[in-house]
Design an enzyme around this catalytic site. Structure first.
Site, PDB file in Angstrom:
ATOM      1  N   SER A 168       1.198  -1.207   0.526  1.00  0.00           N
ATOM      2  CA  SER A 168      -0.084  -0.274   0.010  1.00  0.00           C
ATOM      3  C   SER A 168       0.694   1.268  -0.261  1.00  0.00           C
ATOM      4  O   SER A 168       0.513   2.378  -0.862  1.00  0.00           O
ATOM      5  CB  SER A 168      -1.115   0.259   1.227  1.00  0.00           C
ATOM      6  OG  SER A 168      -0.166  -0.003   2.074  1.00  0.00           O
ATOM      7  N   GLY A 202      -1.795  -4.203   1.665  1.00  0.00           N
ATOM      8  CA  GLY A 202      -2.136  -5.407   1.978  1.00  0.00           C
ATOM      9  C   GLY A 202      -0.518  -6.413   1.800  1.00  0.00           C
ATOM     10  O   GLY A 202      -0.565  -8.081   2.974  1.00  0.00           O
ATOM     11  N   ASN A 236       4.496  -5.005   5.818  1.00  0.00           N
ATOM     12  CA  ASN A 236       3.688  -6.209   6.610  1.00  0.00           C
ATOM     13  C   ASN A 236       4.245  -7.041   7.595  1.00  0.00           C
ATOM     14  O   ASN A 236       3.195  -7.336   8.326  1.00  0.00           O
ATOM     15  CB  ASN A 236       2.269  -6.459   4.972  1.00  0.00           C
ATOM     16  CG  ASN A 236       1.752  -4.947   5.293  1.00  0.00           C
ATOM     17  OD1 ASN A 236       1.143  -3.997   5.817  1.00  0.00           O
ATOM     18  ND2 ASN A 236       1.656  -5.311   3.502  1.00  0.00           N
ATOM     19  N   ASP A 273      -3.097   7.897   9.387  1.00  0.00           N
ATOM     20  CA  ASP A 273      -3.276   6.681  10.399  1.00  0.00           C
ATOM     21  C   ASP A 273      -1.676   6.433  11.128  1.00  0.00           C
ATOM     22  O   ASP A 273      -0.933   5.821  11.239  1.00  0.00           O
ATOM     23  CB  ASP A 273      -3.342   5.683   9.483  1.00  0.00           C
ATOM     24  CG  ASP A 273      -2.654   5.331   7.969  1.00  0.00           C
ATOM     25  OD1 ASP A 273      -1.874   5.919   7.803  1.00  0.00           O
ATOM     26  OD2 ASP A 273      -2.978   4.785   7.356  1.00  0.00           O
ATOM     27  N   HIS A 287       0.883   5.387   6.875  1.00  0.00           N
ATOM     28  CA  HIS A 287       1.055   6.152   4.780  1.00  0.00           C
ATOM     29  C   HIS A 287       1.319   7.593   4.170  1.00  0.00           C
ATOM     30  O   HIS A 287       0.415   8.381   5.052  1.00  0.00           O
ATOM     31  CB  HIS A 287      -0.137   6.037   4.284  1.00  0.00           C
ATOM     32  CG  HIS A 287      -0.944   3.810   4.234  1.00  0.00           C
ATOM     33  ND1 HIS A 287      -1.415   3.500   5.725  1.00  0.00           N
ATOM     34  CD2 HIS A 287      -0.381   3.096   3.607  1.00  0.00           C
ATOM     35  CE1 HIS A 287      -1.743   2.177   5.168  1.00  0.00           C
ATOM     36  NE2 HIS A 287      -0.836   1.763   4.154  1.00  0.00           N
TER      37      HIS A 287
END
Length: 228
Positions: free
Chosen positions: A43, A81, A110, A191, A194
């Site tokens: 992402s 993801g 991730n 968040d 990102h």
């Protein structure tokens, strides 16, 4: 899987053409067939959470065009993801979709967030890089760093993955994909994971010189092959 393709037209403005003729823009010496630049990531290198046209793919494409790289197609094969295992599975199942002259491999974030064993991450990335090296693809690695709260042993072991693999496969290393962005609220989304549009622009500014050097090398190899 949705792939984003950003193709540069052959025509640029007269000012850019004049600059290329004077300064010897690398675009002038590129082969006739477009070079393919593939982004293989998660992402962080998609357009997740940023306005259309401001994600990593289109932002990098715009930077390359501004720098005179007119004959390049940028394919974004990133998937939000994805872990290193996910990306390796995609490559194994449909390898033809991921062929490229130059690839940016931005994976591992991730895995780190789910505390996957560094040895597993390294093995998956090694398999990916091995495949590209065998095909003669130029490789740029967008590295990742582990979170301090995961502990000293995990930090050291994980953080060594990327420089070791870059040295092993002769790849260009951008040590931390979020360098100059992570930890800066003005460059991150809410968040705190990102990058926002400004953060993406900062990433592109940092990694573009590495990408361009590899495009030059790929163009040189193509010219040699075409001359035979």
């Amino acid at each position: 899987m949705a792939r984003q393709i950003f193709r540069f037209g052959a025509a640029l403005g007269a000012a850019i053409a004049l600059s290329a003729s004077i300064h010897g823009s690398p675009a002038r010496s590129q082969p006739s067939a477009p070079l393919k630049l593939l982004i293989l990531g998660d992402s962080l290198s998609t357009s997740l959470g940023v306005p259309e046209g401001y994600g990593f793919g289109p932002a990098l494409a715009a930077r390359l065009r501004a720098d005179g790289y007119r004959n390049v197609e940028v394919f974004n094969g990133s998937m939000a993801g994805d872990t290193t295992a996910d990306a390796a599975t995609r490559l194994a199942s449909t390898p033809q979709q991921y062929d490229a002259d130059v690839v940016i491999v931005e994976l591992g974030g991730n895995d780190m967030l789910t505390q996957t064993e560094p040895a597993v991450v390294a093995r998956n990335l090694d398999w990916i890089l091995d495949g590209y090296k065998k095909r003669g693809t130029r490789i740029v690695i967008g590295g990742m760093l582990s979170k301090p709260e995961l502990g000293f042993v995990y930090n050291v072991t994980f953080d060594q993955i990327y420089p070791k693999l870059a040295a092993r496969w002769g790849a260009s290393l951008y040590p931390f994909f979020l360098a100059g962005v992570f930890g800066h609220p003005a460059l991150m989304q809410d968040d705190h994971i990102h990058p926002n549009a400004a953060g993406v622009a900062r990433i592109v500014a940092g990694i573009a010189p590495l990408v361009e050097r590899n495009l030059d090398a790929a163009a040189g190899r193509r010219r040699v092959a075409e001359a035979r």
